[in-house]
Design a protein around this motif. Structure first.
Motif, PDB file in Angstrom:
ATOM      1  N   ALA A 383      30.985  -4.073  28.836  1.00  0.00           N
ATOM      2  CA  ALA A 383      30.621  -4.229  27.419  1.00  0.00           C
ATOM      3  C   ALA A 383      29.111  -4.382  27.279  1.00  0.00           C
ATOM      4  CB  ALA A 383      31.327  -5.443  26.827  1.00  0.00           C
ATOM      5  N   GLN A 384      28.557  -3.670  26.298  1.00  0.00           N
ATOM      6  CA  GLN A 384      27.136  -3.736  25.996  1.00  0.00           C
ATOM      7  C   GLN A 384      26.827  -4.640  24.808  1.00  0.00           C
ATOM      8  OE1 GLN A 384      25.044  -2.262  28.065  1.00  0.00           O
ATOM      9  NE2 GLN A 384      26.766  -1.430  29.259  1.00  0.00           N
ATOM     10  N   ASP A 385      27.864  -5.165  24.157  1.00  0.00           N
ATOM     11  CA  ASP A 385      27.700  -5.997  22.984  1.00  0.00           C
ATOM     12  C   ASP A 385      28.786  -7.060  22.995  1.00  0.00           C
ATOM     13  OD1 ASP A 385      26.839  -7.101  20.676  1.00  0.00           O
ATOM     14  OD2 ASP A 385      27.201  -5.349  19.390  1.00  0.00           O
ATOM     15  N   ALA A 386      28.559  -8.105  22.186  1.00  0.00           N
ATOM     16  CA  ALA A 386      29.543  -9.192  22.139  1.00  0.00           C
ATOM     17  C   ALA A 386      30.845  -8.765  21.487  1.00  0.00           C
ATOM     18  CB  ALA A 386      28.961 -10.390  21.383  1.00  0.00           C
ATOM     19  N   GLU A 387      30.838  -7.663  20.730  1.00  0.00           N
ATOM     20  CA  GLU A 387      32.036  -7.196  20.022  1.00  0.00           C
ATOM     21  C   GLU A 387      32.725  -6.054  20.759  1.00  0.00           C
ATOM     22  OE1 GLU A 387      30.859  -6.207  16.116  1.00  0.00           O
ATOM     23  OE2 GLU A 387      30.395  -8.273  15.517  1.00  0.00           O
ATOM     24  N   GLU A 388      32.431  -5.846  22.027  1.00  0.00           N
ATOM     25  CA  GLU A 388      33.045  -4.791  22.816  1.00  0.00           C
ATOM     26  C   GLU A 388      33.899  -5.400  23.917  1.00  0.00           C
ATOM     27  OE1 GLU A 388      29.356  -1.623  22.281  1.00  0.00           O
ATOM     28  OE2 GLU A 388      30.078  -2.148  24.274  1.00  0.00           O
ATOM     29  N   SER A 390      35.245  -5.288  27.825  1.00  0.00           N
ATOM     30  CA  SER A 390      34.969  -4.840  29.194  1.00  0.00           C
ATOM     31  C   SER A 390      36.307  -4.509  29.849  1.00  0.00           C
ATOM     32  CB  SER A 390      34.238  -5.928  29.979  1.00  0.00           C
ATOM     33  OG  SER A 390      32.982  -6.193  29.411  1.00  0.00           O
ATOM     34  N   TRP A 407      35.238   4.567  17.822  1.00  0.00           N
ATOM     35  CA  TRP A 407      35.504   3.201  18.300  1.00  0.00           C
ATOM     36  C   TRP A 407      36.911   2.808  17.895  1.00  0.00           C
ATOM     37  CZ3 TRP A 407      32.436   0.486  21.494  1.00  0.00           C
ATOM     38  CH2 TRP A 407      31.099   0.912  21.633  1.00  0.00           C
ATOM     39  N   ASP A 417      38.737  -6.832  20.519  1.00  0.00           N
ATOM     40  CA  ASP A 417      37.415  -6.274  20.270  1.00  0.00           C
ATOM     41  C   ASP A 417      37.507  -4.755  20.287  1.00  0.00           C
ATOM     42  OD1 ASP A 417      35.550  -8.337  19.788  1.00  0.00           O
ATOM     43  OD2 ASP A 417      35.721  -8.982  21.885  1.00  0.00           O
ATOM     44  N   HIS A 420      35.150   2.049  23.145  1.00  0.00           N
ATOM     45  CA  HIS A 420      34.737   3.392  22.731  1.00  0.00           C
ATOM     46  C   HIS A 420      35.511   4.459  23.502  1.00  0.00           C
ATOM     47  CE1 HIS A 420      32.102   6.861  21.965  1.00  0.00           C
ATOM     48  NE2 HIS A 420      31.794   6.215  20.859  1.00  0.00           N
TER      49      HIS A 420
END
Length: 429
Positions: A383-388, A390, A407, A417, A420
């Motif tokens: 994850a590259q963001d807190a809302e993604e 992993s 998304w 979350d 993509h």
């Protein structure tokens, strides 16, 4: 020595003296003594100033009573109130101090309600000095580098020498009208009006040499301020729109306002009589402030064990003489008679054997889990963001919602979350 944290090796106690080893330790003790004396002096000065201030405020309160005596009803919560003078913290507000003169002393400061020509309420800070009355408001800056900021501004400055009259009603309300020579009046409301009138009376007499005129009437008629383009002609002719404040008897201790056209009716109940005067502080002290009578000296005298038993018996006999005990049978009867007066006592009854007791059943089962479509990750993704999310290759994700932007919203290990979808090969259903 312990209070100044002096080491034991630096001093030694003699029979009648203390021997100090180094001169620096002696200097430290002398400095500590001077600081203590300075603190004691400050405490005494502070207490003395408070006493003098309270005495001055008591004298001002007596003058205030003379101004309104037999002319206006008094509010129950204000007749014995202590006067303070500054109710908005003017001394600690640098912004307000910058709006008045540098050497101008403010004698009274409070927050008031100001009524305009349409009887709309506006908050103002009122400052009273030896020469002027300041009405300070807040407005938003429209232009310049400070555009959008709210600043304090002097909305009106009234010279004490220009005051013609002060109008009040005969009821317990807080309204007063300041009439100014060749200008429009100010209609104000403040719970500290009595203190303001007292200070204004002293400063007006000192500035003009005459007492201030104060009128009392339940119907106050005044000329309201006109528009700016008509103001010049109005000042010359002293003709304008008349407004009326009508005070009537109400049922509440607070005012109830009703506006109709060019008249505002203020309904308020009766307060204390017009001939009321504040009582002394000793008269107003409650039972919790009363001093307890000193204990007798006999309670501190030593008594031998035998005398203590005898005194205990005598005290029990004295108590029985003062409050005779109730007979046991009579006490039971009186308790039975008093029992129905204590309210519903059915909860004290013992349930009968045949009475079934309702018990709570088991909790309801949880709602069935929803069946979401599932997808399996083919590759790892960090994850590259807190809302993604992993994901790792092989993770099974509950697909909650599909988005056209690429998304998708899914759930993995209790976490909901976004993840993509780059190509269709990344995930398989």
């Amino acid at each position: 020595m312990d209070s100044v944290s002096m080491e034991p090796s630096q001093w030694q106690m003699g029979v009648t003296k203390i021997f100090i080893k180094a001169p620096e330790s002696l200097f430290l003790l002398e400095e500590s003594r001077e600081r203590k004396f300075d603190g004691y002096a400050r405490t005494i000065q502070t207490a003395w100033r408070k006493y003098v201030r309270r005495r001055e405020m008591a004298e001002i309160r007596e003058k205030a009573t003379d101004i309104l005596f037999n002319k206006k009803m008094r509010r129950r919560a204000s007749i014995n109130r202590c006067f303070v003078g500054d109710y908005i913290g003017f001394g600690q507000n640098a912004g307000l101090r910058a709006l008045v003169g540098k050497r101008e002393r403010i004698e009274f400061a409070c927050c008031v309600n100001k009524y305009d020509r349409r009887f709309r309420v506006q908050k103002r800070d009122m400052l009273l000095s030896a020469q002027c009355i300041y009405l300070i408001g807040r407005e938003r800056v429209k232009k310049g580098p400070q555009a959008g900021e709210i600043i304090e501004k002097v909305m009106r400055k009234i010279q004490l020498s220009e005051i013609v009259n002060i109008d009040l009603s005969t009821r317990q309300d807080d309204f007063f009208v300041i009439r100014v020579r060749e200008a429009f009046p100010s209609i104000l409301e403040s719970v500290f009006k009595t203190e303001f009138l007292t200070v204004l009376s002293d400063k007006f007499n000192a500035a003009t040499g005459n007492p201030v005129n104060i009128s009392f009437s339940d119907q106050i008629t005044y000329t309201a301020k006109k528009d700016a383009n008509k103001m010049k002609a109005w000042i010359g002719s002293m003709m304008g729109d008349e407004r009326v404040l009508q005070f009537v008897n109400g049922s509440e201790d607070f005012p109830i306002l009703a506006t109709k056209g060019k008249m505002m009716t203020i309904a308020i109940g009766n307060g204390l009589p017009r001939d009321s005067r504040p009582g002394k502080i000793s008269d107003r002290q409650g039972s919790f402030n009363k001093q307890k009578p000193p204990r007798s000296a006999q309670s501190y005298q030593y008594q031998p064990p035998g005398a203590q038993k005898k005194s205990a018996k005598m005290s029990r006999s004295n108590n029985s003489m003062e409050r005779p005990a109730m007979h046991k049978i009579g006490a039971k009867k009186s308790a039975r008679n008093l029992n129905p007066q204590n309210g519903n006592q059915s909860f004290m009854n013992v349930p009968s054997p045949n009475m079934s007791i309702k018990r709570k059943g088991p909790p309801p089962p949880p709602p069935p889990a929803q069946n979401y479509p599932k997808v399996r990750a083919l590759y790892d993704y960090v994850a590259q963001d807190a809302e993604e999310l992993s994901v790792s290759a092989g993770d099974v994700i509950n697909l909650l919602r599909k988005e056209d932007s690429g998304w998708w919203v899914g759930e993995l290990k209790g976490k909901k979350d976004c993840f993509h979808l780059i190509t269709s090969k990344n995930y398989e259903t």
